[in-house]
Write a protein that holds these residues in place. Structure first.
Motif, PDB file in Angstrom:
ATOM      1  N   MET A   1       7.059   0.473  -4.215  1.00  0.00           N
ATOM      2  CA  MET A   1       6.725   1.891  -4.336  1.00  0.00           C
ATOM      3  C   MET A   1       7.945   2.763  -4.031  1.00  0.00           C
ATOM      4  O   MET A   1       8.152   3.793  -4.673  1.00  0.00           O
ATOM      5  CB  MET A   1       5.567   2.224  -3.389  1.00  0.00           C
ATOM      6  N   LYS A   2       8.756   2.341  -3.071  1.00  0.00           N
ATOM      7  CA  LYS A   2       9.975   3.089  -2.746  1.00  0.00           C
ATOM      8  C   LYS A   2      10.927   3.101  -3.938  1.00  0.00           C
ATOM      9  O   LYS A   2      11.493   4.142  -4.285  1.00  0.00           O
ATOM     10  CB  LYS A   2      10.642   2.463  -1.522  1.00  0.00           C
TER      11      LYS A   2
ATOM     12  N   SER B   1       1.256   7.273  -1.305  1.00  0.00           N
ATOM     13  CA  SER B   1       1.918   6.104  -0.737  1.00  0.00           C
ATOM     14  C   SER B   1       2.192   6.233   0.753  1.00  0.00           C
ATOM     15  O   SER B   1       2.393   5.232   1.418  1.00  0.00           O
ATOM     16  CB  SER B   1       3.219   5.823  -1.483  1.00  0.00           C
TER      17      SER B   1
ATOM     18  N   ALA C   1       0.162   0.909  -2.798  1.00  0.00           N
ATOM     19  CA  ALA C   1       1.303   1.450  -2.081  1.00  0.00           C
ATOM     20  C   ALA C   1       1.452   0.819  -0.702  1.00  0.00           C
ATOM     21  O   ALA C   1       2.562   0.596  -0.234  1.00  0.00           O
ATOM     22  CB  ALA C   1       1.169   2.962  -1.953  1.00  0.00           C
ATOM     23  N   GLU C   2       0.322   0.507  -0.034  1.00  0.00           N
ATOM     24  CA  GLU C   2       0.395  -0.065   1.298  1.00  0.00           C
ATOM     25  C   GLU C   2       0.904  -1.498   1.253  1.00  0.00           C
ATOM     26  O   GLU C   2       1.612  -1.938   2.140  1.00  0.00           O
ATOM     27  CB  GLU C   2      -0.979  -0.024   1.976  1.00  0.00           C
TER      28      GLU C   2
ATOM     29  N   SER D   1       5.202  -1.689  -0.367  1.00  0.00           N
ATOM     30  CA  SER D   1       5.947  -0.471  -0.042  1.00  0.00           C
ATOM     31  C   SER D   1       7.366  -0.499  -0.598  1.00  0.00           C
ATOM     32  O   SER D   1       7.900   0.550  -0.970  1.00  0.00           O
ATOM     33  CB  SER D   1       5.962  -0.236   1.469  1.00  0.00           C
ATOM     34  N   SER D   2       7.996  -1.662  -0.672  1.00  0.00           N
ATOM     35  CA  SER D   2       9.355  -1.694  -1.222  1.00  0.00           C
ATOM     36  C   SER D   2       9.343  -1.391  -2.721  1.00  0.00           C
ATOM     37  O   SER D   2      10.228  -0.700  -3.225  1.00  0.00           O
ATOM     38  CB  SER D   2      10.015  -3.048  -0.960  1.00  0.00           C
TER      39      SER D   2
ATOM     40  N   SER E   1      -1.445   4.795   4.750  1.00  0.00           N
ATOM     41  CA  SER E   1      -1.632   3.345   4.767  1.00  0.00           C
ATOM     42  C   SER E   1      -2.984   3.018   5.370  1.00  0.00           C
ATOM     43  O   SER E   1      -3.484   3.722   6.242  1.00  0.00           O
ATOM     44  CB  SER E   1      -0.526   2.669   5.567  1.00  0.00           C
TER      45      SER E   1
ATOM     46  N   PHE F   1      10.166   5.449   4.874  1.00  0.00           N
ATOM     47  CA  PHE F   1       9.060   5.154   3.979  1.00  0.00           C
ATOM     48  C   PHE F   1       8.455   3.795   4.292  1.00  0.00           C
ATOM     49  O   PHE F   1       9.195   2.850   4.528  1.00  0.00           O
ATOM     50  CB  PHE F   1       9.567   5.182   2.531  1.00  0.00           C
ATOM     51  N   PRO F   2       7.164   3.601   4.349  1.00  0.00           N
ATOM     52  CA  PRO F   2       6.041   4.495   4.103  1.00  0.00           C
ATOM     53  C   PRO F   2       5.511   5.180   5.352  1.00  0.00           C
ATOM     54  O   PRO F   2       4.538   5.913   5.289  1.00  0.00           O
ATOM     55  CB  PRO F   2       4.985   3.562   3.518  1.00  0.00           C
TER      56      PRO F   2
END
Length: 174
Positions: free
Chosen positions: A9-10, A116, A2-3, A6-7, A119, A56-57
């Motif tokens: 995961m979004k 997510s 997730a770190e 991030s895009s 971080s 986000f995140p």
């Protein structure tokens, strides 16, 4: 994951929320949700996570968005409990079916947000990160602090302050 992504995961969270709403709609049409208010309430609960996607995140742990998300997580869980406790919808074959339903359709979105939004910052919590960030020069750009680390720092600072009040000769304020 997730770190670093991030895009991705979004996008995954957006698709998961849309899919969950679609499944809720199918369950209502099928009769597995016995009343429209429960269907509407659970759908609104899912939509209350959308404001978290704006930043986000990175998120401020004490913001109204996070508090709303925590509140609707409990409300969503309670509404589904009411639905499955009702005699008209108590036809699930086993406890395993209910657990699977709750894992994927009730707890999945809050769990993914929780995972997510934390971080890795490369530091352990407790190094008085809050005080250090306030003392830094304004021209330096700060790296965003993850939710879990900022929460741990917040409680560790509060612990040190409480320890200093109870035992003035103890703690880092000596």
């Amino acid at each position: 994951m997730a770190e670093d992504c991030s895009s991705f995961m979004k996008k995954l969270l957006k698709w998961y929320m849309g899919g969950t709403l679609a499944v809720y709609s199918m369950l209502y049409l099928d009769g597995a949700i016995y009343s429209f208010p429960i269907y509407l309430g659970t759908s609104v609960c899912i939509l209350c996570y959308v404001p978290l996607l704006e930043t986000f995140p990175v998120v401020d742990i004490m913001s109204s968005k996070v508090m709303l998300a925590l509140l609707v997580t409990g409300i969503n869980h309670y509404l589904w409990h009411l639905n499955f406790a009702h005699p008209e919808t108590a036809y699930f074959a086993s406890l395993l079916d209910l657990v699977g339903f709750f894992i994927y359709l009730v707890w999945g979105i809050p769990a993914l947000f929780g995972i997510s939004l934390t971080s890795s910052t490369g530091c352990l919590p407790g190094f008085d990160n809050i005080a250090n960030m306030k003392q830094q020069q304004p021209h330096k750009q700060n790296k965003p602090v993850g939710v879990l680390k900022s929460l741990m720092d917040y409680f560790l600072v509060r612990k040190d302050e409480a320890l200093h009040r109870v035992a003035p000769g103890m703690g880092k304020y000596v």
